[in-house]
Design an enzyme around this catalytic site. Structure first.
Site, PDB file in Angstrom:
ATOM      1  N   SER A   1      -5.412 -12.739  -0.465  1.00 51.60           N
ATOM      2  CA  SER A   1      -4.844 -11.906   0.606  1.00 51.60           C
ATOM      3  C   SER A   1      -4.641 -12.786   1.829  1.00 51.60           C
ATOM      4  O   SER A   1      -5.614 -13.158   2.496  1.00 51.60           O
ATOM      5  CB  SER A   1      -5.787 -10.744   0.935  1.00 51.60           C
ATOM      6  OG  SER A   1      -5.934  -9.899  -0.179  1.00 51.60           O
TER       7      SER A   1
ATOM      8  N   LYS B   1      -0.463  -5.449   0.966  1.00 53.35           N
ATOM      9  CA  LYS B   1      -1.922  -5.614   1.007  1.00 53.35           C
ATOM     10  C   LYS B   1      -2.453  -5.416   2.415  1.00 53.35           C
ATOM     11  O   LYS B   1      -3.507  -4.807   2.618  1.00 53.35           O
ATOM     12  CB  LYS B   1      -2.316  -6.991   0.481  1.00 53.35           C
ATOM     13  CG  LYS B   1      -3.822  -7.253   0.524  1.00 53.35           C
ATOM     14  CD  LYS B   1      -4.617  -6.231  -0.284  1.00 53.35           C
ATOM     15  CE  LYS B   1      -6.120  -6.376  -0.092  1.00 53.35           C
ATOM     16  NZ  LYS B   1      -6.676  -7.576  -0.721  1.00 53.35           N
TER      17      LYS B   1
ATOM     18  N   LYS C   1     -10.742 -10.745   8.296  1.00 48.70           N
ATOM     19  CA  LYS C   1      -9.618 -11.664   8.152  1.00 48.70           C
ATOM     20  C   LYS C   1      -8.324 -10.889   7.905  1.00 48.70           C
ATOM     21  O   LYS C   1      -7.280 -11.168   8.495  1.00 48.70           O
ATOM     22  CB  LYS C   1      -9.908 -12.637   7.008  1.00 48.70           C
ATOM     23  CG  LYS C   1      -8.797 -13.600   6.667  1.00 48.70           C
ATOM     24  CD  LYS C   1      -7.954 -13.142   5.490  1.00 48.70           C
ATOM     25  CE  LYS C   1      -8.763 -13.036   4.223  1.00 48.70           C
ATOM     26  NZ  LYS C   1      -7.915 -12.642   3.050  1.00 48.70           N
TER      27      LYS C   1
END
Length: 293
Positions: free
Chosen positions: A94, A169, A237
């Protein structure tokens, strides 16, 4: 098919195992030692990412962040140094959609194709081959690797061109973070008001508020099981990617910013490596009350 798999952590190891079980020859590289169970099952440990690429028709990456992907692809002894002409790189990490498009162009210059295919479903989904996989890339490249993706996931959706999988995502991670926060607030309220949070969770799973997060992470909040399926530091993140993208697009994402602050509070109290359901701890600290003992 000869398949390379780089990144054999909590998610990557079981995903690679499904590919071996599906009859493919796996060439493996991990930052740590390649898990013995994968070698015992027929996987081949390699010394470098370049060696993996030289042996493979498709190279799959499952590493933590954008700089990790760049290092694996283009660093010393990286994938680009050994990539076969006509091979396909599939990044299931990701990472930044913008960086993804740059990486794809650099791989294309080496004669390879590029697919971004980040996943949702955590450790449980990886172990059960039940991941939701969001895919970006050309129709031809996606068609080539779809049989591999279907061995690892229950849902494989071709979202669009290169980078579209990563965009999906990021959207997923926004929704997951805000839903974890909603579940945490609801259970905290119920507990503080004197109700049994386990019974409240049971009651509302039959109504409109039900979700996989209420089912799985609500239970974690009550039983206090915060061993990581997906670490807070990694979700932070992903939310950074969302907030950076929002600034570029001129969007306001206030709920995402709040979730990020709650994760930051957890990190400040030493919970960065806990499961992201531990977001509830930040609310518990502010409310001076724990959902369950």
């Amino acid at each position: 098919m000869d398949v390379g798999f780089i990144g054999l952590g909590i998610m990557g190891a079981p995903m690679a195992g499904h590919l071996i079980a599906g009859g493919h020859r796996l060439h493996l590289k991990s930052r740590r030692q390649v898990p013995e169970q994968l070698v015992a099952a027929g996987g081949i440990a390699c010394k470098s990412a370049a060696e993996v690429a030289a042996r493979s028709d498709v190279v799959i990456l499952m590493v933590p962040d954008t700089p990790d992907v760049e290092l694996v692809l283009f660093g010393a002894d990286g994938v680009a140094e050994g990539l076969r002409r006509g091979a396909t790189v599939v990044d299931m990490s990701s990472i930044s959609p913008i960086a993804t498009r740059d990486f794809a162009a650099r791989i294309a210059a080496k004669g390879g194709a590029y697919v971004d295919a980040p996943v949702s479903g955590g450790e449980v989904g990886a172990k059960n081959a039940a991941l939701s996989i969001m895919v970006g890339g050309s129709a031809a490249a996606v068609a080539r690797v779809r049989p591999l993706l279907e061995l690892m996931g229950k849902t494989v959706t071709h979202v669009g061109d290169t980078g579209a999988g990563q965009v999906a995502k990021v959207a997923n991670q926004i929704i997951v973070a805000l839903t974890i926060g909603a579940v945490a607030e609801g259970l905290l309220f119920a507990s503080k008001a004197g109700a049994d949070p386990a019974k409240v969770r049971e009651a509302i799973t039959g109504g409109l508020a039900t979700s996989r997060i209420l089912e799985l992470h609500g239970e974690r909040m009550i039983t206090r099981r915060f061993d990581p399926g997906f670490r807070i530091a990694l979700h932070q993140k992903d939310l950074n990617l969302a907030l950076e993208g929002a600034r570029t697009l001129g969007l306001s994402l206030p709920g995402t910013a709040l979730a990020q602050q709650l994760f930051s509070a957890c990190v400040a109290h030493g919970a960065g490596d806990a499961d992201h359901s531990a977001l509830v701890r930040a609310l518990e600290i502010m409310g001076n009350h724990q959902v369950a003992g």
